[in-house]
Design a protein around this motif. Structure first.
Motif, short mmCIF file in Angstrom:
data_model
loop_
_atom_site.label_atom_id
_atom_site.label_comp_id
_atom_site.label_asym_id
_atom_site.label_seq_id
_atom_site.Cartn_x
_atom_site.Cartn_y
_atom_site.Cartn_z
N TRP A 1 0.82 -1.21 0.00
CA TRP A 1 0.00 0.00 0.00
C TRP A 1 0.85 1.26 0.00
O TRP A 1 1.84 1.37 0.73
CB TRP A 1 -0.92 0.01 1.21
N THR A 2 0.45 2.22 -0.81
CA THR A 2 1.03 3.56 -0.82
C THR A 2 -0.11 4.57 -0.88
O THR A 2 -1.18 4.28 -1.44
CB THR A 2 1.96 3.77 -2.04
N HIS A 3 0.11 5.74 -0.30
CA HIS A 3 -0.95 6.76 -0.36
C HIS A 3 -0.94 7.49 -1.69
O HIS A 3 -1.81 8.33 -1.96
CB HIS A 3 -0.78 7.77 0.79
N ILE B 1 4.32 0.82 -9.96
CA ILE B 1 4.74 -0.49 -9.46
C ILE B 1 4.00 -1.61 -10.20
O ILE B 1 4.60 -2.61 -10.61
CB ILE B 1 4.51 -0.59 -7.94
N ASN B 2 2.72 -1.44 -10.39
CA ASN B 2 1.92 -2.48 -11.03
C ASN B 2 2.23 -2.62 -12.52
O ASN B 2 2.16 -3.72 -13.08
CB ASN B 2 0.43 -2.19 -10.85
N SER B 3 2.60 -1.54 -13.17
CA SER B 3 2.84 -1.59 -14.61
C SER B 3 4.28 -1.94 -14.98
O SER B 3 4.53 -2.60 -15.99
CB SER B 3 2.45 -0.26 -15.27
N THR B 4 5.23 -1.52 -14.13
CA THR B 4 6.65 -1.73 -14.46
C THR B 4 7.34 -2.73 -13.54
O THR B 4 8.45 -3.19 -13.84
CB THR B 4 7.43 -0.41 -14.38
N HIS B 5 6.70 -3.04 -12.39
CA HIS B 5 7.30 -3.90 -11.36
C HIS B 5 8.63 -3.31 -10.85
O HIS B 5 9.57 -4.04 -10.55
CB HIS B 5 7.50 -5.33 -11.87
N LYS B 6 8.63 -1.98 -10.76
CA LYS B 6 9.79 -1.27 -10.23
C LYS B 6 9.32 -0.18 -9.28
O LYS B 6 8.20 0.32 -9.38
CB LYS B 6 10.60 -0.63 -11.37
N ASN B 7 10.23 0.19 -8.35
CA ASN B 7 9.98 1.29 -7.42
C ASN B 7 11.30 2.05 -7.30
O ASN B 7 11.92 2.12 -6.25
CB ASN B 7 9.53 0.73 -6.06
N GLU B 8 11.73 2.60 -8.45
CA GLU B 8 13.12 3.04 -8.62
C GLU B 8 13.54 4.18 -7.72
O GLU B 8 14.74 4.32 -7.44
CB GLU B 8 13.36 3.41 -10.08
N LYS B 9 12.63 4.99 -7.25
CA LYS B 9 13.03 6.07 -6.33
C LYS B 9 13.61 5.50 -5.05
O LYS B 9 14.48 6.11 -4.43
CB LYS B 9 11.82 6.96 -6.00
N ALA C 1 0.39 -3.50 -5.95
CA ALA C 1 0.34 -2.23 -5.22
C ALA C 1 -1.08 -1.66 -5.20
O ALA C 1 -1.84 -1.80 -6.15
CB ALA C 1 1.29 -1.23 -5.87
N TYR C 2 -1.42 -1.03 -4.08
CA TYR C 2 -2.74 -0.41 -3.87
C TYR C 2 -2.55 1.00 -3.34
O TYR C 2 -1.61 1.27 -2.58
CB TYR C 2 -3.56 -1.18 -2.82
N ASP C 3 -3.45 1.90 -3.70
CA ASP C 3 -3.50 3.21 -3.04
C ASP C 3 -4.77 3.35 -2.21
O ASP C 3 -4.98 4.36 -1.57
CB ASP C 3 -3.40 4.34 -4.07
N ASP C 4 -5.60 2.30 -2.20
CA ASP C 4 -6.82 2.23 -1.40
C ASP C 4 -6.55 1.34 -0.20
O ASP C 4 -6.36 0.13 -0.34
CB ASP C 4 -7.97 1.67 -2.25
N LEU C 5 -6.52 1.94 1.00
CA LEU C 5 -6.16 1.18 2.19
C LEU C 5 -7.17 0.08 2.50
O LEU C 5 -6.79 -1.04 2.86
CB LEU C 5 -6.05 2.13 3.39
N ALA C 6 -8.44 0.37 2.33
CA ALA C 6 -9.48 -0.63 2.63
C ALA C 6 -9.31 -1.87 1.76
O ALA C 6 -9.43 -3.01 2.24
CB ALA C 6 -10.87 -0.02 2.42
#
Length: 344
Positions: free
Chosen positions: A30-32, A40-48, A60-65
Motif C-alpha cells: 500500500w502507498t498513499h 509499481i503495477n505496470s513496471t514492477h519497479k519502485n526506482e526512487k 500495489a494499492y493506493d486504497d487502504l481498505a
C-alpha cells in the motif's frame, strides 16, 4: 500461503514485500500515492527507493481498505510521523484476529511514545499486547537483493511473534524472537541518533578511531536510557542493539549516516533534509531522546551534542571539542551500572 498487506512503499516496505513474496505469500503493497501504485503495477519497479525488479505477485494499492481486505497479517512500515494517521484509518478496517507487525523506527517527540504505543492509542480494535515489532541490522538495498540478513521480532504475545517469525524467515532472511519489545524498539530508534553522529564524524574528516569511540559510547547511552525505562540491558548487545548500530553507522546505505555526513561538511539541516528527499528518522528521534534524557535524568552527552547541532545551530566541530574535554570518569562504571540492573 497467507494474504499480507504491507503499508508503506518506501525502500524498507518494498524490501519486506519481496521477502514475503519469496516465501509464497499474496502481498499487497500500500502507498498513499496513486501514481506510485500504478508505476509499481505496470513496471514492477519502485526506482526512487530500490533499484531492483519487484516480483509480479506483489500488487500495489493506493486504497487502504482494499489493501487490507481479507488479509491475515498487516506489516506497518511508514515513517514514525505518519504512524498515528495511518493506524487511525487502519482501525476502521481490521479485526483482532489479524496479526500486526511494525518495522518502523522512531520515538514521538513531546509524548515520548514508542511506535507500538502510538499504534495502540490509535487502534481501539487491537490490543497493545498483540502488536509485534521487527527490527535489526537490515539495509533495504541488501534485503531486496536477497543478501544474508538477520533480524529480531518481539511482542508481549509470544504466539504473535512466532507467527511473524514464520511469515518472514527464509534462507536469506533469518528471524529470531525476543520477549523484550521495549528494548527492541528503543534500540532500533536510538541507533539512528548515533548514526547521524557517525556521519558527522566522517564529514568532518575524522577516522576510524573517532567512529569506534562514537559507536561504543553511543551504545552506552542507548543502554543507559533503555534500562532506565525497564528494558533488558542484554537486548542492546544483540541484533536490535549493537547489530543495528554497527550497520547504520558504517554504511553509505544509511540515510542517517548520509544526512550526518552532509552536516559534518557544513550543510544546514533544512538543506540536508531537502536534498535527501526521504525521511531521516534520526532527526526527529534526537529531539525525543533529548527530552527523554531530561525526563529520566539520564546523562546522554552524545545525544545532547547532536541535539545542539540539529536544533541549536551549534557547529559540529565545537560539539566534538566539548565531548573530548568532558571531565574524567571510569568506563567500567557504565557496565557495572547496567549489569546491576540485570542481575540485582
Amino acid at each position: 500461503m497467507s494474504k499480507v498487506a504491507v503499508l508503506g512503499a518506501g525502500s524498507w516496505g518494498t524490501a519486506l514485500s519481496i521477502v514475503l513474496a519469496d516465501n509464497g505469500h499474496d502481498v499487497r503493497l500500500w502507498t498513499h500515492r496513486a501514481d506510485q501504485a500504478d508505476t509499481i503495477n505496470s513496471t514492477h519497479k519502485n526506482e526512487k527507493y530500490l533499484e531492483i525488479m519487484i516480483p509480479k505477485q506483489i500488487k500495489a494499492y493506493d486504497d487502504l481498505a482494499k489493501a487490507v481486505e481479507d488479509v491475515s497479517a498487516v506489516v506497518v512500515v511508514v515513517p514514525s510521523s505518519a504512524i498515528r494517521d495511518v493506524c487511525a484509518k487502519l482501525n476502521n478496517y481490521i479485526s483482532s484476529n489479524i496479526t500486526i507487525v511494525h518495522a518502523s523506527k522512531g520515538i514521538e517527540p513531546e509524548s515520548l511514545k514508542r511506535i507500538s504505543e502510538m499504534m495502540s492509542e490509535e487502534m481501539s480494535n487491537y490490543l497493545y499486547e498483540d502488536i509485534v515489532v521487527l527490527s535489526g541490522p537490515s539495509h533495504a538495498e541488501e534485503v531486496g537483493k536477497r543478501q544474508p540478513t538477520t533480524v529480531t521480532v518481539s511482542s508481549l504475545n509470544e504466539n504473535n511473534a512466532e507467527i511473524i517469525q514464520d511469515l518472514f524467515i527464509n534462507e536469506a532472511f533469518r528471524v529470531y524472537t525476543s520477549p523484550d519489545i521495549l528494548g527492541v524498539e528503543l534500540g532500533g530508534a536510538l541507533k539512528n541518533i548515533i548514526a547521524l553522529g557517525a556521519g558527522i564524524s566522517d564529514g568532518l574528516g575524522y577516522g576510524d578511531n573517532a567512529k569506534a569511540a562514537l559507536i561504543t559510547r553511543g551504545l552506552a547511552e542507548i543502554a543507559r536510557l533503555g534500562t532506565s525505562l525497564g528494558a533488558n540491558p542484554l537486548t542492546f548487545l544483540g541484533l536490535p542493539g549493537v547489530g543495528d548500530l554497527i550497520v547504520t553507522c558504517t554504511s553509505v546505505h544509511s540515510r542517517n549516516w548520509r544526512a550526518g555526513n552532509l552536516l559534518g561538511k557544513g550543510r544546514k539541516l533544512e538543506e540536508v533534509l531537502d536534498q535527501m528527499g526521504m525521511v531521516v528518522e534520526g532527526v526527529r528521534t534526537t529531539k525525543a531522546a533529548h527530552q527523554f534524557a531530561e525526563k529520566q535524568q539520564i546523562e546522554m552527552p552524545i545525544t545532547k551534542g547532536l541535539y545542539n547541532i540539529l536544533f541549536e545551530d551549534e557547529k559540529p566541530k565545537t560539539v566534538v571539542d566539548q565531548l573530548m574535554s568532558r571531565s574524567k570518569r571510569e568506563e567500567m562504571d557504565d557496565l557495572a551500572e547496567l549489569l546491576s540492573k540485570k542481575y540485582s
